[in-house]
Design an enzyme around this catalytic site. Structure first.
Site, mmCIF file in Angstrom:
data_model
loop_
_atom_site.group_PDB
_atom_site.id
_atom_site.type_symbol
_atom_site.label_atom_id
_atom_site.label_comp_id
_atom_site.label_asym_id
_atom_site.label_seq_id
_atom_site.Cartn_x
_atom_site.Cartn_y
_atom_site.Cartn_z
ATOM 1 C CG HIS A 83 38.909 36.053 37.666
ATOM 2 N ND1 HIS A 83 39.346 36.364 38.939
ATOM 3 C CD2 HIS A 83 38.300 37.177 37.220
ATOM 4 C CE1 HIS A 83 38.999 37.592 39.242
ATOM 5 N NE2 HIS A 83 38.363 38.125 38.215
ATOM 6 C CG ASP A 220 41.788 35.109 41.087
ATOM 7 O OD1 ASP A 220 42.271 34.930 39.958
ATOM 8 O OD2 ASP A 220 40.594 35.416 41.279
ATOM 9 C CB SER A 640 39.206 41.176 38.383
ATOM 10 O OG SER A 640 37.981 40.870 38.974
#
Length: 704
Positions: A83, A220, A640
């Site tokens: 992402h 991810d 992240s």
């Protein structure tokens, strides 16, 4: 006095942060914190974190100013989350070559894809410059004067840094609510190229259904490469002649896995936390910020999703925008739920009573920290802040016409003779490849209506009278007219701003009306923002003084931080969460993909994850292919893509999310429930190997 002291100590025993809580700066890591890290399983030395020749932090990067990442090879490969690479992947995608949908692998350096406006930054060093600022008269200045002093010091430090290396730059940031200021030196590389990504079905597996949830099976990750000047091995603008960067340090990648209770550490760039925030500030965040964001984005996202599902072309354009919007839509809902369920505002109020008692008994900050004044000012600001949030959600960031209108109203993009207003003009290029007119117009009309329904009439821009009087209150008709007739939507033509027709244009008037309201909101807030910031600063200072025998970390501000703890799950309502997920659990979810869109995956993924033997990628103790895992590391937005290390400083995963039951952790760390969700590095390498056939990359990474 003794009674007050005992009361404070009792409260601290209840409120004291566990050692595992914290987003610690590395250059001044408290010795007590390091000793606790060693007790929990960190086997390297103090200098191996920050100062040493092969310090762990030297492989960690700021990824494009909104995420984190880690260098994993001697040729500059960078791992981050899928992402985090979302917009880069989307920007290279077309209906014919949809890398978002189908994935991408560059089989050679020549095939690796360059990206505009992306970078990685390495932190070189950090130091406390508070005393320097104070010596310059910082405390006696108003906000503008303080800003100018910080700017002056930054320029001076930049000059010093560039004498060491011309590619260095320095940033000065506030810490501890402005009680401290640290200067950080960075080296930025702007030639960053996309190397590998798996299909969206895997990189975003679970979608909004599983976002902020556990258990997770999301793979991810995405892979980029840093390119450098071939002569200096230093930063350089993009050029076909640039070569892969050769870092002195990169993270060793481990295939050895982890078990329950093992030491785990993240390093990255957490964006923003507010754990020193007062009870009044938390109430404002709940009622003005989170509630508004959740309501407004719910309206926008329903329209966006409907259009995206109807057209592949629209989906490609809005995939990234929708993901960004929905991420903090759900976060806002979850955070408010947690704030109320744990009674966080009441807890803060109890703690503030102790601070008052400490202040009364010691006189510390007497006449400065004033809780009654703080409560009164926050009360005055609540309604204004709700309107501010509704304004930004309704008119900023998504709609193309209002984006152009606001730029024009501020004089942004005006060209022509500076000394002759009659020859000044604006001209818009055709950027229709970035947005969809039908979606844009429907969202705009819906947000015009929604804004009016939720704010005080005093915050309605003047164009609402035009909507009522000339369009009979029909928002859609007003929007259609704007898009059809406003000069703002006429591309490739010079529009002279001095002309009467330009000034009377509906779109130009809309921009001016919006700016008038925005300025009004800012003016109302200006008298409250500074004194409230001062009160929050004093409250933080009082906490630090009252608990001066305890180590304290500063709130996150997108500077590098370390968090440590252990691998392990949590218990909620008597039910254990487990601390890892397996391939079998994902296959079971995939079988429901016809009913739950977020659980769909291509047939090849079913086949790969149904294997009987996963070879070197399966866990040696459990015999399972482990996909994602939990630690009690501290995490927030910006983390992240943060590397997750074991006690030897080896990479075992990439952080990508927190869990639903601790979404208040930006303002309160719940040691019983707060967990960091990471993708197992073995899952990453398995997908690169078995789906991507990336033999050249796997050799380069050389996992052991």
């Amino acid at each position: 006095m003794k009674k007050i002291t005992l009361l404070i100590l009792c409260c601290l025993a209840l409120c004291k942060a566990k050692a595992d809580e914290g987003m610690w700066t590395l250059y001044n890591l408290p010795q007590a914190v390091f000793e606790q890290m060693k007790a929990e399983g960190f086997s390297k030395g103090y200098d191996d974190l920050y100062n040493g020749e092969n310090a762990v932090m030297k492989s960690v990067v700021n990824f494009s100013g909104f995420c984190s990442g880690v260098v994993v090879s001697p040729d500059g490969l960078v791992f981050t989350n899928h992402h985090c690479g979302f917009e880069a992947i989307r920007s290279h995608s077309t209906v014919e070559h949809d890398y978002m949908l189908n994935g991408f692998y560059a089989k050679s350096y020549e095939e690796e894809l360059p990206n505009e406006d992306m970078f990685v930054s390495f932190m070189i060093d950090q130091k406390d410059v508070t005393d320097q600022l104070m010596a310059m008269g910082f405390e006696s200045k108003d906000n503008k004067g303080k800003y100018m002093l910080i700017d002056s010091l930054t320029r001076m430090l930049n000059d010093e840094a560039k004498k060491k290396d011309k590619t260095y730059h320095v940033e000065v940031d506030a810490f501890y609510e402005g009680n401290k200021y640290f200067a950080t030196t960075y080296q930025m590389f702007t030639d960053l190229r996309l190397v590998f990504t798996i299909p969206k079905s895997m990189g975003k597996y679970g979608g909004e259904t599983d976002n902020w949830m556990w258990p997770r099976q999301t793979c991810d990750f995405s892979v980029f490469r840093i390119y450098a000047d071939p002569k200096t091995n230093g930063p350089a603008d993009y050029s076909k002649d640039n070569v892969p960067y050769r870092p002195k340090h990169w993270a060793p990648v481990s295939l050895q896995g982890y078990k329950d209770g093992d030491f785990a550490m993240t390093m990255g760039y957490p964006g923003s936390t507010s754990r020193y925030l007062s009870s009044y500030g938390i109430k404002e965040r709940r009622d003005a910020g989170n509630a508004t964001r959740a309501q407004a984005r719910g309206v926008k996202q329903e329209i966006m999703w409907r259009h995206m599902m109807a057209s592949e072309e629209v989906r490609i354009k809005y995939d990234s925008k929708y993901a960004q919007s929905s991420n903090y839509w759900k976060n806002s809902i979850g955070m408010n739920k947690c704030i109320d369920s744990i009674g966080l505002i009441g807890q803060k109020q109890q703690y503030e009573k102790l601070v008052r008692a400490f202040q009364d008994s010691t006189g510390y900050l007497k006449g400065k920290l004033d809780f009654d004044k703080m409560e009164e000012m926050y009360g005055k600001r609540l309604g204004i802040m709700r309107s501010r949030y509704y304004f930004t959600e309704s008119f900023m960031g998504l709609n193309e016409l209002t984006s152009r209108a606001l730029k024009v109203s501020q004089g942004i993009g005006v060209e022509g003779a500076k000394d002759n207003p009659k020859k000044q003009y604006v001209m818009f290029s055709d950027n229709s490849n970035e947005w969809d007119a039908a979606l844009d117009k429907e969202v705009f009309a819906a947000m015009l209506k929604n804004y009016r329904e939720h704010v005080d009439a005093k915050y309605l821009p003047a164009f609402y009278q035009t909507i009522d009087q000339k369009f009979g209150g029909d928002y859609a008709k007003y929007v259609e007219t704007l898009y059809a007739k406003s000069v703002l939507m006429k591309n490739g033509k010079k529009h002279y701003i001095a002309k009467k027709a330009f000034k009377n244009d509906l779109g130009v008037q809309l921009g001016n009306d919006l700016m008038a309201v925005w300025k009004s909101i800012r003016e109302e807030l200006s008298g409250l923002d500074t004194p409230l910031s001062e009160q929050e600063k004093y409250l933080c200072a009082a906490k630090l003084r009252m608990e001066e025998d305890m180590p304290h970390y500063s709130d996150a501000n997108f500077t590098m931080r370390l968090s440590y703890g252990q691998v392990g799950g949590f218990t909620l309502n008597g039910a254990p969460s487990g601390y890892y997920t397996t391939a079998e659990s994902m296959v079971e979810k995939m079988k429901t993909g016809d009913k739950v869109t977020d659980y769909f995956a291509e047939p090849v993924m079913h086949e790969l994850l149904s294997a009987k033997d996963f070879g070197k990628y399966q866990d040696k103790e459990t015999g399972k292919m482990q996909l994602c895992f939990l630690t009690n590391n501290d995490i927030t937005g910006g983390n992240s893509g943060s590397p997750m290390f074991n006690g030897k400083g080896e990479l075992i995963g990439l952080a990508f999310d927190g869990n639903w039951d601790s979404l208040s952790s930006d303002i309160f760390f719940d040691s019983k429930l707060a967990r960091c969700i990471g993708v197992d590095i073995r899952y990453v390498l398995f997908m690169m190997d078995k789906w991507g056939n990336t033999e050249r990359l796997l050799k380069e990474i050389d996992a052991k």
